[in-house]
Design a protein around this motif. Structure first.
Motif, mmCIF file in Angstrom:
data_model
loop_
_atom_site.group_PDB
_atom_site.id
_atom_site.type_symbol
_atom_site.label_atom_id
_atom_site.label_comp_id
_atom_site.label_asym_id
_atom_site.label_seq_id
_atom_site.Cartn_x
_atom_site.Cartn_y
_atom_site.Cartn_z
ATOM 1 N N GLU A 90 36.664 50.569 36.465
ATOM 2 C CA GLU A 90 37.405 49.340 36.803
ATOM 3 C C GLU A 90 38.881 49.635 37.067
ATOM 4 O OE1 GLU A 90 36.753 46.104 34.105
ATOM 5 O OE2 GLU A 90 34.782 45.714 34.970
ATOM 6 N N ARG A 117 42.972 42.567 47.371
ATOM 7 C CA ARG A 117 41.767 41.763 47.665
ATOM 8 C C ARG A 117 40.556 42.659 47.835
ATOM 9 N NH1 ARG A 117 45.248 38.922 50.898
ATOM 10 N NH2 ARG A 117 44.478 39.830 52.825
ATOM 11 N N TRP A 120 39.548 44.228 44.468
ATOM 12 C CA TRP A 120 38.862 43.255 43.611
ATOM 13 C C TRP A 120 37.409 43.102 44.058
ATOM 14 C CZ3 TRP A 120 40.465 40.852 39.214
ATOM 15 C CH2 TRP A 120 39.639 39.835 38.738
ATOM 16 N N ARG A 125 39.573 46.298 38.724
ATOM 17 C CA ARG A 125 40.273 45.241 37.993
ATOM 18 C C ARG A 125 41.661 45.665 37.524
ATOM 19 N NH1 ARG A 125 37.195 43.026 40.422
ATOM 20 N NH2 ARG A 125 35.404 41.762 39.818
ATOM 21 N N GLU A 164 46.957 44.744 35.362
ATOM 22 C CA GLU A 164 45.701 44.009 35.470
ATOM 23 C C GLU A 164 45.787 43.181 36.757
ATOM 24 O OE1 GLU A 164 43.347 41.589 32.157
ATOM 25 O OE2 GLU A 164 45.301 40.744 32.637
ATOM 26 N N PRO A 167 43.050 37.758 39.559
ATOM 27 C CA PRO A 167 41.758 37.444 40.175
ATOM 28 C C PRO A 167 41.933 37.035 41.637
ATOM 29 C CG PRO A 167 41.919 36.449 38.016
ATOM 30 C CD PRO A 167 43.271 36.993 38.324
ATOM 31 N N GLN A 168 41.016 37.531 42.476
ATOM 32 C CA GLN A 168 41.152 37.311 43.920
ATOM 33 C C GLN A 168 40.033 36.437 44.463
ATOM 34 O OE1 GLN A 168 43.570 38.991 45.882
ATOM 35 N NE2 GLN A 168 44.508 39.839 44.044
ATOM 36 N N SER A 170 35.805 35.073 44.270
ATOM 37 C CA SER A 170 34.530 35.786 44.164
ATOM 38 C C SER A 170 34.427 36.804 45.295
ATOM 39 C CB SER A 170 33.363 34.813 44.267
ATOM 40 O OG SER A 170 33.273 34.355 45.596
ATOM 41 N N GLU A 171 33.511 37.749 45.148
ATOM 42 C CA GLU A 171 33.339 38.758 46.197
ATOM 43 C C GLU A 171 32.950 38.083 47.505
ATOM 44 O OE1 GLU A 171 30.983 42.002 44.790
ATOM 45 O OE2 GLU A 171 32.116 42.106 42.919
#
Ligand SMILES: CC(C)(COP(=O)(O)OP(=O)(O)OC[C@H]1O[C@@H](n2cnc3c(N)ncnc32)[C@H](O)[C@@H]1OP(=O)(O)O)[C@@H](O)C(=O)NCCC(=O)NCCS
Length: 178
Positions: A90, A117, A120, A125, A164, A167-168, A170-171
């Motif tokens: 990660e 992006r 992620w 992560r 860290e 968050p970008q 969902s995939e």
């Protein structure tokens, strides 16, 4: 993408045949910028280095180029990459270089954000980065993409910092956005 001054540009993965361009573009980094990127004097790449820097798989080694568009051609002005740590999948080590004539024009911000992006989307992560403690530019860029988790002095003016990633989405969202 469009730079803050209105210049059109594209962000794309580095190409497997991009070695000669990468070698040529290194000449547009000042010795100081090259040192900041490679943490050593760097004026040329060996064939092995070029192979490593251009043969990326987009999952464990991601490398994006930002090229500014002119009517005649696209001129690559920056490359950012991250390489996954096999012992901690990660986490990936990140690095970026913008040629001197295009620094402080928003290129690094756009490119690192695009790399975050992508990273992620493939399950990365955290970013680990090694840079000169005095390098305020890269610190600013990295802080924009994530929260600093740790920073330690590793000697010769260099720090290792871990961030860290923010968050970008969902995939699926990331893929659709691209
Ligand atoms: C560090 C580097 C990638 C920044 O790229 P850039 O395209 O100039 O960055 P941007 O124009 O997007 O600027 C991003 C932010 O950093 C700040 N910044 C950039 N260079 C800076 C500098 N030398 N000193 C202080 N702040 C700086 C900008 O003001 C901007 O902040 P703001 O949006 O709050 O005004 C670029 O200077 C570079 O390639 N340096 C040489 C290689 C290197 O240091 N790589 C990092 C080690 S891996």
């Amino acid at each position: 993408v469009t730079l803050p001054d209105g210049t059109p540009a594209i962000v794309r993965p580095i190409r497997p045949d991009g070695g000669p361009v990468l070698a040529e573009r290194l000449q547009y980094l000042s010795p100081q910028s090259a040192y900041q990127r490679f943490l050593a004097a760097k004026s040329f790449f060996s064939d092995e280095e070029l192979e490593y820097l251009t043969r990326v798989d987009g999952v464990n080694h991601l490398a994006l180029v930002l090229a500014v568009s002119t009517p005649e051609a696209d001129e690559p002005v920056a490359v950012a990459r991250c390489v996954r740590d096999p012992r901690d999948p990660e986490t990936a080590e990140v690095a970026i270089a913008v040629i001197d004539a295009w620094q402080r024009r928003g290129v690094g911000t756009i490119l690192l954000s695009a790399l975050a992006r992508r990273a992620w989307a493939v399950g990365i992560r955290r970013w680990q980065a090694f840079f000169l403690a005095e390098n305020r530019g890269v610190r600013r860029l990295l802080e924009r993409e994530g929260r600093a988790l740790s920073e330690r002095w590793v000697g010769d003016g260099v720090v290792e910092a871990v961030y860290e990633l923010a968050p970008q989405g969902s995939e699926d969202q990331v893929k659709k956005a691209e």
